[in-house]
Write an enzyme that holds these catalytic residues in place. Structure first.
Site, PDB file in Angstrom:
ATOM      1  CB  SER A   1      -8.169   3.925   2.796  1.00 22.50           C
ATOM      2  OG  SER A   1      -7.353   3.189   3.685  1.00 22.50           O
TER       3      SER A   1
ATOM      4  CB  SER B   1      -8.778   1.274   5.689  1.00 16.35           C
ATOM      5  OG  SER B   1      -9.382   2.525   5.604  1.00 16.35           O
TER       6      SER B   1
ATOM      7  CE  LYS C   1      -3.986   1.965   2.508  1.00 16.92           C
ATOM      8  NZ  LYS C   1      -4.855   1.871   3.708  1.00 16.92           N
TER       9      LYS C   1
END
Lengths: 495, 95
Positions: free
Chosen positions: A158, A182, A78
Protein backbone atom coordinates in the site's frame (compact mmCIF):
# COMPACT_ATOMS: atom_id res chain seq x y z
CA UNK A 1 26.91 16.36 -10.01
CA UNK A 2 24.23 15.00 -7.71
CA UNK A 3 21.20 17.28 -7.35
CA UNK A 4 20.30 18.02 -3.74
CA UNK A 5 17.04 16.05 -3.89
CA UNK A 6 19.01 12.99 -5.03
CA UNK A 7 21.10 12.83 -1.86
CA UNK A 8 20.80 10.05 0.67
CA UNK A 9 20.01 10.93 4.28
CA UNK A 10 23.59 10.09 5.29
CA UNK A 11 25.09 12.33 2.59
CA UNK A 12 22.73 15.19 3.40
CA UNK A 13 23.42 14.86 7.14
CA UNK A 14 27.18 15.04 6.60
CA UNK A 15 26.91 18.03 4.26
CA UNK A 16 24.47 19.84 6.56
CA UNK A 17 26.89 19.40 9.45
CA UNK A 18 29.80 20.60 7.36
CA UNK A 19 27.75 23.64 6.44
CA UNK A 20 28.08 23.26 2.70
CA UNK A 21 24.33 22.89 2.25
CA UNK A 22 21.30 24.11 4.19
CA UNK A 23 18.02 22.37 4.95
CA UNK A 24 16.22 25.21 3.17
CA UNK A 25 18.19 24.42 -0.01
CA UNK A 26 17.49 20.69 0.30
CA UNK A 27 13.82 21.41 0.92
CA UNK A 28 13.51 23.76 -2.05
CA UNK A 29 15.16 21.19 -4.33
CA UNK A 30 12.61 18.58 -3.21
CA UNK A 31 9.66 20.99 -3.54
CA UNK A 32 10.71 21.76 -7.14
CA UNK A 33 11.07 18.06 -7.90
CA UNK A 34 7.57 17.44 -6.47
CA UNK A 35 6.13 20.26 -8.57
CA UNK A 36 7.52 18.65 -11.71
CA UNK A 37 6.30 15.15 -10.84
CA UNK A 38 2.53 15.48 -10.97
CA UNK A 39 2.41 12.53 -13.39
CA UNK A 40 3.58 10.19 -10.62
CA UNK A 41 0.69 11.26 -8.34
CA UNK A 42 2.89 10.41 -5.35
CA UNK A 43 2.31 13.54 -3.24
CA UNK A 44 -1.39 14.15 -2.64
CA UNK A 45 -1.32 16.97 -0.07
CA UNK A 46 1.64 19.33 -0.37
CA UNK A 47 2.79 21.30 2.66
CA UNK A 48 5.45 23.71 1.33
CA UNK A 49 4.82 26.35 4.03
CA UNK A 50 5.30 23.84 6.84
CA UNK A 51 8.36 22.45 5.05
CA UNK A 52 10.07 25.84 4.67
CA UNK A 53 9.33 26.75 8.28
CA UNK A 54 10.68 23.43 9.58
CA UNK A 55 13.73 23.73 7.31
CA UNK A 56 14.58 27.19 8.63
CA UNK A 57 14.23 25.93 12.20
CA UNK A 58 16.45 22.94 11.37
CA UNK A 59 19.13 25.19 9.91
CA UNK A 60 19.13 27.25 13.11
CA UNK A 61 19.49 24.08 15.15
CA UNK A 62 22.29 22.69 12.98
CA UNK A 63 24.13 26.02 13.27
CA UNK A 64 24.13 25.54 17.06
CA UNK A 65 25.97 22.29 16.52
CA UNK A 66 23.95 19.66 18.39
CA UNK A 67 21.49 18.47 15.77
CA UNK A 68 20.44 14.80 15.53
CA UNK A 69 21.03 12.85 12.31
CA UNK A 70 17.53 13.44 10.89
CA UNK A 71 17.68 17.21 11.46
CA UNK A 72 16.91 19.15 8.28
CA UNK A 73 16.10 16.04 6.21
CA UNK A 74 13.07 16.57 3.90
CA UNK A 75 10.63 13.63 4.08
CA UNK A 76 7.33 12.54 2.63
CA UNK A 77 4.75 11.20 5.08
CA UNK A 78 2.32 8.45 4.13
CA UNK A 79 -1.29 9.65 4.28
CA UNK A 80 -2.01 6.99 6.95
CA UNK A 81 -0.16 9.09 9.56
CA UNK A 82 -2.25 11.71 11.34
CA UNK A 83 -0.48 15.04 10.97
CA UNK A 84 -1.79 17.99 12.96
CA UNK A 85 -3.68 20.52 10.88
CA UNK A 86 -2.86 18.70 7.61
CA UNK A 87 -5.37 16.49 5.76
CA UNK A 88 -4.91 12.84 6.77
CA UNK A 89 -7.41 10.65 5.01
CA UNK A 90 -5.77 7.24 4.59
CA UNK A 91 -6.56 7.73 0.88
CA UNK A 92 -10.24 7.20 1.68
CA UNK A 93 -13.32 9.18 0.71
CA UNK A 94 -14.72 8.54 4.16
CA UNK A 95 -12.05 10.79 5.71
CA UNK A 96 -12.55 13.58 3.18
CA UNK A 97 -11.76 16.88 4.86
CA UNK A 98 -10.41 15.31 8.07
CA UNK A 99 -7.63 17.39 9.59
CA UNK A 100 -6.38 15.90 12.87
CA UNK A 101 -6.00 17.99 16.00
CA UNK A 102 -3.03 15.80 16.98
CA UNK A 103 0.22 14.41 15.59
CA UNK A 104 1.08 10.69 15.30
CA UNK A 105 3.88 9.61 17.63
CA UNK A 106 6.15 8.54 14.76
CA UNK A 107 5.79 11.79 12.79
CA UNK A 108 6.19 13.75 16.04
CA UNK A 109 9.43 11.90 16.77
CA UNK A 110 10.73 12.72 13.30
CA UNK A 111 9.79 16.39 13.72
CA UNK A 112 11.36 16.45 17.20
CA UNK A 113 14.53 15.22 15.51
CA UNK A 114 14.29 18.20 13.15
CA UNK A 115 12.96 16.48 10.02
CA UNK A 116 11.01 18.41 7.42
CA UNK A 117 7.59 17.35 6.07
CA UNK A 118 7.14 18.02 2.35
CA UNK A 119 3.61 16.64 2.22
CA UNK A 120 1.41 13.57 2.41
CA UNK A 121 1.88 10.55 0.17
CA UNK A 122 -0.51 8.44 -1.86
CA UNK A 123 -1.36 4.90 -0.76
CA UNK A 124 -4.02 2.22 -1.08
CA UNK A 125 -7.23 3.11 0.76
CA UNK A 126 -6.74 2.24 4.46
CA UNK A 127 -3.54 0.46 3.35
CA UNK A 128 -5.63 -2.30 1.77
CA UNK A 129 -4.02 -3.16 -1.52
CA UNK A 130 -0.82 -4.16 -3.27
CA UNK A 131 -0.87 -1.77 -6.24
CA UNK A 132 -2.01 1.66 -4.99
CA UNK A 133 -5.07 1.24 -7.21
CA UNK A 134 -7.63 1.47 -4.37
CA UNK A 135 -6.73 5.09 -3.51
CA UNK A 136 -9.37 7.83 -3.58
CA UNK A 137 -6.63 10.06 -5.06
CA UNK A 138 -6.16 7.77 -8.08
CA UNK A 139 -3.17 5.57 -8.87
CA UNK A 140 0.36 6.46 -7.87
CA UNK A 141 2.67 5.64 -10.79
CA UNK A 142 6.01 3.84 -10.68
CA UNK A 143 8.88 6.01 -12.01
CA UNK A 144 10.33 2.82 -13.55
CA UNK A 145 9.20 1.64 -16.97
CA UNK A 146 9.84 -1.51 -19.00
CA UNK A 147 12.61 -0.09 -21.16
CA UNK A 148 11.05 2.19 -23.78
CA UNK A 149 7.56 0.81 -23.23
CA UNK A 150 5.35 3.62 -21.93
CA UNK A 151 2.94 1.36 -20.02
CA UNK A 152 2.29 2.87 -16.60
CA UNK A 153 3.38 0.44 -13.89
CA UNK A 154 2.29 0.15 -10.28
CA UNK A 155 4.74 1.27 -7.61
CA UNK A 156 3.22 -1.46 -5.44
CA UNK A 157 1.17 -0.95 -2.34
CA UNK A 158 0.00 0.00 0.00
CA UNK A 159 2.90 2.48 0.47
CA UNK A 160 2.96 3.15 -3.30
CA UNK A 161 3.24 6.93 -3.08
CA UNK A 162 6.12 6.63 -0.60
CA UNK A 163 7.97 4.21 -2.88
CA UNK A 164 7.42 6.29 -6.04
CA UNK A 165 8.48 9.50 -4.25
CA UNK A 166 11.73 8.04 -2.91
CA UNK A 167 12.63 6.25 -6.16
CA UNK A 168 12.01 9.44 -8.17
CA UNK A 169 14.05 11.57 -5.71
CA UNK A 170 11.09 13.77 -4.73
CA UNK A 171 12.22 13.47 -1.12
CA UNK A 172 15.22 12.01 0.67
CA UNK A 173 13.11 9.32 2.34
CA UNK A 174 9.53 8.59 3.36
CA UNK A 175 7.51 6.90 6.05
CA UNK A 176 5.61 3.75 5.22
CA UNK A 177 3.49 1.23 7.06
CA UNK A 178 3.41 -2.53 6.62
CA UNK A 179 0.54 -4.85 7.56
CA UNK A 180 1.23 -7.68 5.09
CA UNK A 181 4.10 -6.34 2.99
CA UNK A 182 3.11 -2.72 2.35
CA UNK A 183 6.64 -1.36 2.89
CA UNK A 184 8.65 -4.24 1.44
CA UNK A 185 6.68 -4.99 -1.74
CA UNK A 186 6.60 -1.36 -3.00
CA UNK A 187 10.28 -0.97 -2.04
CA UNK A 188 11.07 -4.03 -4.19
CA UNK A 189 8.97 -2.70 -7.10
CA UNK A 190 10.81 0.63 -7.15
CA UNK A 191 14.43 -0.33 -6.41
CA UNK A 192 14.62 1.16 -2.93
CA UNK A 193 15.08 -0.12 0.63
CA UNK A 194 12.27 -0.58 3.15
CA UNK A 195 12.25 -2.11 6.61
CA UNK A 196 9.34 -3.23 8.75
CA UNK A 197 10.65 -3.44 12.31
CA UNK A 198 9.62 -5.93 15.00
CA UNK A 199 5.98 -5.52 16.06
CA UNK A 200 6.04 -3.03 18.94
CA UNK A 201 9.17 -1.11 17.88
CA UNK A 202 7.28 1.85 16.41
CA UNK A 203 4.29 3.33 18.15
CA UNK A 204 1.03 2.88 16.26
CA UNK A 205 -0.53 5.88 18.02
CA UNK A 206 -1.97 8.34 15.50
CA UNK A 207 -1.55 5.97 12.56
CA UNK A 208 -4.95 5.15 11.07
CA UNK A 209 -5.53 1.53 12.13
CA UNK A 210 -6.02 -1.27 9.60
CA UNK A 211 -5.17 -4.54 11.43
CA UNK A 212 -3.79 -3.59 14.81
CA UNK A 213 -1.97 -6.86 15.57
CA UNK A 214 -0.04 -6.63 12.28
CA UNK A 215 0.45 -2.90 11.54
CA UNK A 216 3.96 -1.44 11.91
CA UNK A 217 5.51 1.76 10.60
CA UNK A 218 8.96 1.87 9.05
CA UNK A 219 11.22 3.91 6.78
CA UNK A 220 11.50 3.74 2.98
CA UNK A 221 14.90 4.97 1.89
CA UNK A 222 17.60 5.05 -0.80
CA UNK A 223 20.06 2.90 1.15
CA UNK A 224 20.37 0.51 4.08
CA UNK A 225 22.35 3.12 6.02
CA UNK A 226 19.48 5.58 5.59
CA UNK A 227 17.01 2.93 6.77
CA UNK A 228 19.12 2.47 9.93
CA UNK A 229 19.32 6.21 10.60
CA UNK A 230 15.64 6.90 10.01
CA UNK A 231 14.35 3.80 11.79
CA UNK A 232 16.21 4.79 14.92
CA UNK A 233 14.45 8.16 14.90
CA UNK A 234 11.02 6.52 14.45
CA UNK A 235 11.35 3.87 17.20
CA UNK A 236 10.87 4.05 20.92
CA UNK A 237 8.49 3.30 23.74
CA UNK A 238 5.19 5.16 23.76
CA UNK A 239 2.74 4.79 26.66
CA UNK A 240 -0.05 5.82 24.28
CA UNK A 241 0.29 2.50 22.39
CA UNK A 242 -0.30 -0.44 24.76
CA UNK A 243 1.66 -2.76 22.43
CA UNK A 244 4.68 -0.45 22.20
CA UNK A 245 7.75 -2.22 23.58
CA UNK A 246 9.49 -0.69 26.56
CA UNK A 247 12.96 -1.44 25.22
CA UNK A 248 15.96 0.76 24.59
CA UNK A 249 16.51 1.66 20.92
CA UNK A 250 20.02 0.64 19.84
CA UNK A 251 22.26 2.70 17.55
CA UNK A 252 21.29 0.92 14.34
CA UNK A 253 23.80 2.74 12.15
CA UNK A 254 26.65 1.60 14.41
CA UNK A 255 25.62 -2.00 13.66
CA UNK A 256 26.53 -1.55 9.98
CA UNK A 257 29.98 -3.12 9.89
CA UNK A 258 29.31 -5.13 6.74
CA UNK A 259 30.96 -8.08 8.46
CA UNK A 260 28.67 -11.12 8.37
CA UNK A 261 31.40 -13.77 8.59
CA UNK A 262 30.15 -16.75 10.54
CA UNK A 263 26.51 -15.65 10.43
CA UNK A 264 24.01 -18.35 9.53
CA UNK A 265 21.56 -17.45 6.78
CA UNK A 266 18.54 -19.72 6.36
CA UNK A 267 16.99 -20.45 2.96
CA UNK A 268 13.40 -21.64 3.43
CA UNK A 269 12.48 -24.33 0.93
CA UNK A 270 8.75 -23.50 1.14
CA UNK A 271 9.40 -20.12 -0.50
CA UNK A 272 10.17 -21.88 -3.78
CA UNK A 273 6.67 -21.50 -5.21
CA UNK A 274 5.14 -23.39 -8.11
CA UNK A 275 5.15 -21.22 -11.20
CA UNK A 276 7.62 -18.72 -9.72
CA UNK A 277 9.32 -16.84 -12.56
CA UNK A 278 12.79 -18.12 -13.32
CA UNK A 279 14.20 -14.60 -12.90
CA UNK A 280 13.03 -14.51 -9.28
CA UNK A 281 14.68 -17.87 -8.63
CA UNK A 282 17.89 -16.60 -10.30
CA UNK A 283 17.82 -13.43 -8.20
CA UNK A 284 17.45 -15.52 -5.08
CA UNK A 285 20.37 -17.78 -6.04
CA UNK A 286 22.56 -14.72 -6.70
CA UNK A 287 21.60 -13.35 -3.30
CA UNK A 288 22.55 -16.65 -1.67
CA UNK A 289 25.91 -16.61 -3.46
CA UNK A 290 26.58 -13.03 -2.33
CA UNK A 291 25.90 -13.90 1.31
CA UNK A 292 28.11 -16.99 1.04
CA UNK A 293 30.92 -14.97 -0.56
CA UNK A 294 30.65 -12.46 2.28
CA UNK A 295 31.45 -15.28 4.70
CA UNK A 296 28.00 -16.34 5.86
CA UNK A 297 27.06 -19.95 6.34
CA UNK A 298 24.09 -20.91 4.16
CA UNK A 299 21.66 -23.51 5.47
CA UNK A 300 18.46 -24.96 4.05
CA UNK A 301 15.58 -24.55 6.47
CA UNK A 302 11.93 -25.47 6.58
CA UNK A 303 9.03 -23.22 7.59
CA UNK A 304 6.31 -25.82 7.09
CA UNK A 305 3.25 -23.61 7.61
CA UNK A 306 4.27 -21.00 5.00
CA UNK A 307 1.52 -21.95 2.56
CA UNK A 308 -1.12 -21.16 5.18
CA UNK A 309 0.15 -17.64 5.86
CA UNK A 310 -1.93 -15.87 3.20
CA UNK A 311 -5.22 -17.56 4.08
CA UNK A 312 -4.50 -16.87 7.77
CA UNK A 313 -3.80 -13.24 6.96
CA UNK A 314 -7.02 -12.95 4.97
CA UNK A 315 -8.99 -13.98 8.04
CA UNK A 316 -7.14 -12.01 10.69
CA UNK A 317 -6.56 -8.74 8.82
CA UNK A 318 -10.19 -8.32 7.62
CA UNK A 319 -11.49 -9.33 11.07
CA UNK A 320 -9.43 -6.62 12.74
CA UNK A 321 -10.28 -4.16 9.96
CA UNK A 322 -14.01 -4.73 10.34
CA UNK A 323 -13.65 -3.85 14.00
CA UNK A 324 -11.27 -0.91 13.51
CA UNK A 325 -13.26 0.62 10.66
CA UNK A 326 -16.53 0.50 12.62
CA UNK A 327 -15.59 3.98 13.84
CA UNK A 328 -16.30 5.51 10.40
CA UNK A 329 -19.98 6.12 10.92
CA UNK A 330 -20.50 9.69 9.75
CA UNK A 331 -20.87 11.02 13.29
CA UNK A 332 -17.52 12.26 14.59
CA UNK A 333 -15.40 13.01 11.53
CA UNK A 334 -15.19 12.64 7.79
CA UNK A 335 -17.92 12.07 5.28
CA UNK A 336 -21.63 11.83 6.09
CA UNK A 337 -24.12 10.84 3.38
CA UNK A 338 -26.96 13.18 2.47
CA UNK A 339 -30.09 11.69 3.94
CA UNK A 340 -33.63 11.40 2.59
CA UNK A 341 -36.63 12.51 4.59
CA UNK A 342 -37.44 9.78 7.10
CA UNK A 343 -33.95 8.27 7.12
CA UNK A 344 -32.88 7.26 10.61
CA UNK A 345 -29.51 6.57 12.12
CA UNK A 346 -29.14 3.12 10.54
CA UNK A 347 -29.67 4.58 7.05
CA UNK A 348 -27.11 7.24 7.91
CA UNK A 349 -24.52 4.60 8.82
CA UNK A 350 -25.26 2.39 5.83
CA UNK A 351 -25.32 5.16 3.22
CA UNK A 352 -22.27 6.91 4.68
CA UNK A 353 -20.19 3.73 4.65
CA UNK A 354 -21.39 2.70 1.16
CA UNK A 355 -20.42 6.12 -0.23
CA UNK A 356 -17.25 6.65 1.76
CA UNK A 357 -15.51 3.28 1.49
CA UNK A 358 -14.14 2.02 -1.82
CA UNK A 359 -14.88 -1.42 -3.15
CA UNK A 360 -11.87 -3.30 -1.73
CA UNK A 361 -12.35 -1.78 1.73
CA UNK A 362 -16.06 -2.68 1.73
CA UNK A 363 -15.19 -6.22 0.69
CA UNK A 364 -12.62 -6.67 3.45
CA UNK A 365 -14.85 -5.15 6.12
CA UNK A 366 -17.62 -7.54 5.12
CA UNK A 367 -15.33 -10.59 4.98
CA UNK A 368 -14.12 -9.60 8.44
CA UNK A 369 -17.69 -9.22 9.65
CA UNK A 370 -18.50 -12.68 8.31
CA UNK A 371 -15.54 -14.49 9.90
CA UNK A 372 -16.34 -12.88 13.25
CA UNK A 373 -20.07 -13.54 13.09
CA UNK A 374 -21.89 -15.99 15.37
CA UNK A 375 -21.42 -19.55 14.18
CA UNK A 376 -18.25 -18.84 12.17
CA UNK A 377 -15.99 -17.30 14.78
CA UNK A 378 -14.43 -20.63 15.79
CA UNK A 379 -14.29 -22.10 12.32
CA UNK A 380 -12.54 -19.10 10.79
CA UNK A 381 -11.18 -16.57 13.24
CA UNK A 382 -10.06 -18.85 16.07
CA UNK A 383 -8.64 -21.39 13.63
CA UNK A 384 -6.66 -18.63 11.90
CA UNK A 385 -5.26 -17.47 15.24
CA UNK A 386 -4.13 -21.02 15.97
CA UNK A 387 -2.45 -21.36 12.58
CA UNK A 388 -0.83 -17.99 13.22
CA UNK A 389 0.68 -19.43 16.41
CA UNK A 390 2.10 -22.31 14.31
CA UNK A 391 3.56 -19.92 11.74
CA UNK A 392 5.32 -18.04 14.52
CA UNK A 393 6.55 -21.31 16.02
CA UNK A 394 8.12 -22.29 12.66
CA UNK A 395 10.31 -19.18 12.85
CA UNK A 396 11.12 -19.67 16.55
CA UNK A 397 12.38 -23.15 15.80
CA UNK A 398 14.76 -22.11 13.03
CA UNK A 399 16.10 -19.23 15.12
CA UNK A 400 16.58 -21.62 18.06
CA UNK A 401 18.54 -23.89 15.70
CA UNK A 402 21.05 -21.09 15.19
CA UNK A 403 19.79 -19.24 12.12
CA UNK A 404 20.62 -15.49 12.32
CA UNK A 405 18.56 -14.28 9.36
CA UNK A 406 16.46 -15.69 6.54
CA UNK A 407 16.88 -14.76 2.88
CA UNK A 408 13.93 -14.88 0.45
CA UNK A 409 12.71 -13.03 -2.64
CA UNK A 410 10.67 -9.95 -1.68
CA UNK A 411 7.95 -10.41 -4.29
CA UNK A 412 6.90 -13.13 -6.74
CA UNK A 413 7.28 -10.76 -9.73
CA UNK A 414 8.52 -7.33 -10.82
CA UNK A 415 6.12 -4.36 -10.92
CA UNK A 416 3.07 -5.07 -13.07
CA UNK A 417 1.04 -2.68 -15.20
CA UNK A 418 -1.62 -0.51 -13.61
CA UNK A 419 -4.99 -2.03 -14.52
CA UNK A 420 -3.42 -5.40 -15.49
CA UNK A 421 -4.97 -7.12 -12.49
CA UNK A 422 -8.38 -5.50 -12.98
CA UNK A 423 -10.12 -8.64 -14.12
CA UNK A 424 -8.26 -11.00 -11.81
CA UNK A 425 -10.11 -12.28 -8.78
CA UNK A 426 -9.11 -10.66 -5.45
CA UNK A 427 -7.03 -13.69 -4.42
CA UNK A 428 -4.67 -13.15 -7.40
CA UNK A 429 -3.84 -9.69 -6.10
CA UNK A 430 -3.36 -11.05 -2.57
CA UNK A 431 -0.61 -13.39 -3.87
CA UNK A 432 1.70 -10.37 -4.16
CA UNK A 433 2.23 -10.61 -0.42
CA UNK A 434 3.08 -14.31 -0.36
CA UNK A 435 6.71 -13.78 0.75
CA UNK A 436 6.13 -10.85 3.09
CA UNK A 437 2.98 -11.68 5.02
CA UNK A 438 4.54 -14.42 7.20
CA UNK A 439 6.75 -11.77 8.79
CA UNK A 440 3.77 -9.69 9.99
CA UNK A 441 1.98 -12.75 11.32
CA UNK A 442 5.09 -13.68 13.35
CA UNK A 443 5.78 -10.05 14.40
CA UNK A 444 9.34 -10.20 13.05
CA UNK A 445 11.51 -7.52 11.42
CA UNK A 446 11.88 -7.79 7.64
CA UNK A 447 13.76 -5.68 5.12
CA UNK A 448 13.63 -5.46 1.34
CA UNK A 449 16.77 -4.40 -0.52
CA UNK A 450 17.34 -4.08 -4.27
CA UNK A 451 18.80 -7.33 -5.58
CA UNK A 452 19.13 -6.64 -9.30
CA UNK A 453 17.19 -5.96 -12.48
CA UNK A 454 14.97 -8.18 -14.60
CA UNK A 455 15.22 -8.53 -18.39
CA UNK A 456 12.66 -5.76 -18.92
CA UNK A 457 14.78 -3.30 -16.97
CA UNK A 458 12.76 -3.36 -13.75
CA UNK A 459 14.21 -3.64 -10.25
CA UNK A 460 13.73 -6.76 -8.14
CA UNK A 461 14.05 -6.99 -4.37
CA UNK A 462 15.40 -9.52 -1.90
CA UNK A 463 14.00 -9.86 1.59
CA UNK A 464 15.90 -10.60 4.78
CA UNK A 465 13.97 -11.64 7.89
CA UNK A 466 15.51 -11.19 11.33
CA UNK A 467 15.03 -12.25 14.91
CA UNK A 468 12.67 -10.20 17.10
CA UNK A 469 14.31 -6.96 18.32
CA UNK A 470 17.46 -7.70 16.31
CA UNK A 471 16.96 -4.99 13.69
CA UNK A 472 20.62 -4.00 14.06
CA UNK A 473 21.87 -7.42 13.03
CA UNK A 474 19.25 -7.60 10.27
CA UNK A 475 20.29 -4.20 8.91
CA UNK A 476 23.91 -5.32 8.95
CA UNK A 477 23.07 -8.43 6.89
CA UNK A 478 21.14 -6.20 4.49
CA UNK A 479 24.11 -3.84 4.36
CA UNK A 480 26.43 -6.70 3.39
CA UNK A 481 24.00 -7.74 0.67
CA UNK A 482 23.73 -4.14 -0.55
CA UNK A 483 27.54 -3.83 -0.69
CA UNK A 484 27.82 -7.06 -2.66
CA UNK A 485 25.06 -6.04 -5.09
CA UNK A 486 26.20 -2.49 -5.73
CA UNK A 487 22.77 -1.51 -7.06
CA UNK A 488 23.07 2.00 -8.54
CA UNK A 489 20.40 1.98 -11.26
CA UNK A 490 17.85 4.79 -11.27
CA UNK A 491 14.68 5.18 -13.32
CA UNK A 492 15.13 7.36 -16.41
CA UNK A 493 13.20 10.60 -15.97
CA UNK A 494 10.10 10.65 -18.24
CA UNK A 495 7.68 12.52 -15.95
CA UNK B 1 -19.29 -23.63 2.30
CA UNK B 2 -21.16 -21.43 -0.13
CA UNK B 3 -22.55 -17.97 0.46
CA UNK B 4 -25.87 -17.12 -1.14
CA UNK B 5 -27.29 -13.66 -1.78
CA UNK B 6 -29.32 -13.84 1.41
CA UNK B 7 -26.18 -14.37 3.51
CA UNK B 8 -24.38 -11.61 1.59
CA UNK B 9 -27.27 -9.25 2.41
CA UNK B 10 -27.08 -10.24 6.07
CA UNK B 11 -23.33 -9.61 6.22
CA UNK B 12 -23.75 -6.21 4.55
CA UNK B 13 -26.41 -5.36 7.12
CA UNK B 14 -24.15 -6.42 10.01
CA UNK B 15 -21.32 -4.33 8.56
CA UNK B 16 -23.69 -1.35 8.13
CA UNK B 17 -22.81 -0.99 4.46
CA UNK B 18 -25.66 -0.45 2.03
CA UNK B 19 -25.45 -2.87 -0.89
CA UNK B 20 -28.10 -2.59 -3.61
CA UNK B 21 -30.11 -5.71 -4.36
CA UNK B 22 -28.67 -6.14 -7.86
CA UNK B 23 -25.08 -6.06 -6.51
CA UNK B 24 -25.63 -8.94 -4.09
CA UNK B 25 -24.99 -11.91 -6.45
CA UNK B 26 -21.57 -10.52 -7.47
CA UNK B 27 -20.73 -9.81 -3.83
CA UNK B 28 -21.71 -13.34 -2.82
CA UNK B 29 -19.46 -14.66 -5.60
CA UNK B 30 -16.50 -12.61 -4.31
CA UNK B 31 -17.06 -13.86 -0.79
CA UNK B 32 -17.08 -17.42 -2.10
CA UNK B 33 -13.76 -16.91 -3.87
CA UNK B 34 -12.12 -15.48 -0.76
CA UNK B 35 -13.66 -18.01 1.63
CA UNK B 36 -12.70 -20.82 -0.75
CA UNK B 37 -9.11 -19.64 -0.42
CA UNK B 38 -9.42 -19.50 3.37
CA UNK B 39 -10.82 -23.06 3.49
CA UNK B 40 -7.23 -24.35 3.12
CA UNK B 41 -6.83 -23.69 6.83
CA UNK B 42 -8.98 -26.75 7.50
CA UNK B 43 -6.03 -28.92 6.40
CA UNK B 44 -3.92 -27.78 9.35
CA UNK B 45 -3.81 -29.85 12.52
CA UNK B 46 -4.42 -27.30 15.27
CA UNK B 47 -5.18 -29.73 18.08
CA UNK B 48 -3.86 -28.43 21.37
CA UNK B 49 -2.71 -25.11 19.90
CA UNK B 50 -3.77 -21.97 21.74
CA UNK B 51 -5.09 -19.15 19.52
CA UNK B 52 -2.53 -16.33 19.42
CA UNK B 53 -3.52 -13.32 21.48
CA UNK B 54 -0.28 -11.35 21.36
CA UNK B 55 2.54 -11.69 18.85
CA UNK B 56 5.14 -10.53 21.37
CA UNK B 57 5.24 -12.19 24.78
CA UNK B 58 4.28 -9.06 26.66
CA UNK B 59 1.82 -8.32 29.42
CA UNK B 60 -0.56 -5.51 28.68
CA UNK B 61 0.76 -2.60 30.72
CA UNK B 62 -1.51 -0.97 33.25
CA UNK B 63 -1.66 2.68 34.08
CA UNK B 64 -2.88 4.56 37.09
CA UNK B 65 -6.64 5.07 36.96
CA UNK B 66 -6.69 8.84 36.90
CA UNK B 67 -7.81 11.63 34.60
CA UNK B 68 -4.92 12.62 32.33
CA UNK B 69 -6.69 14.38 29.50
CA UNK B 70 -9.93 16.23 28.78
CA UNK B 71 -11.52 19.64 28.45
CA UNK B 72 -11.01 19.64 24.68
CA UNK B 73 -14.59 19.88 23.48
CA UNK B 74 -13.88 22.25 20.60
CA UNK B 75 -11.05 20.05 19.30
CA UNK B 76 -13.10 16.88 19.64
CA UNK B 77 -15.94 18.45 17.63
CA UNK B 78 -13.78 20.25 15.08
CA UNK B 79 -14.11 17.52 12.43
CA UNK B 80 -17.74 16.59 13.03
CA UNK B 81 -20.03 16.66 9.97
CA UNK B 82 -22.75 18.15 12.18
CA UNK B 83 -21.96 19.59 15.63
CA UNK B 84 -24.51 21.65 17.55
CA UNK B 85 -24.34 23.31 20.94
CA UNK B 86 -21.28 21.34 21.93
CA UNK B 87 -22.60 17.95 20.83
CA UNK B 88 -22.45 15.62 17.83
CA UNK B 89 -25.79 15.82 16.03
CA UNK B 90 -27.34 12.70 14.46
CA UNK B 91 -30.77 11.78 13.05
CA UNK B 92 -33.38 10.94 15.66
CA UNK B 93 -32.50 7.64 17.37
CA UNK B 94 -35.47 7.18 19.73
CA UNK B 95 -39.08 7.74 18.67
Amino acid sequence: MTELNELTIAEARDRLRKGDVTSVELTDACLSAIEGAGALNAFVHNTPEIAREQAAAADARIAKGDAPAMCGIPLGIKDLFCTKGVPSQAASGILEGFTPEYESTVSQKLFDAGSVMLGKLNMDEFAMGSSNETSVYGNAVNPWRRGNDETALTPGGSSGGSAAAVAADLCLAATGTDTGGSIRQPAAFTGITGIKPTYGRCSRWGIVAFASSLDQAGPMTKSVRDAAIMLEAMCGHDPKDSTSADLAVPDFEAALTGDIRGKTIGIPREYRMDGMPEEIEALWQEGIAKMRDAGAKIVDISLPHTKYALPTYYVIAPAEASSNLARYDGVRYGHRAKLEAGDGITEMYEKTRAEGFGHEVQRRVMVGTYVLSAGFYDAYYNRARKVRALIKRDFEQVFADGVDAILTPATPSAAFGLGEMKNADPVQMYLNDVFTVTVNLAGLPGISVPGGMDRQGLPLGLQLIGKPWEEGELLNCAYALEQATGFVEKPGKWW
Amino acid sequence: MSIDTETAAKVAKLARIRVEEDALPALAQEFNTILGFIEQLNEVDVDGIEPMTSVTPMRLPRRVDEVNDGDQQAKVLSNAPDAREGFFAVPKVVE
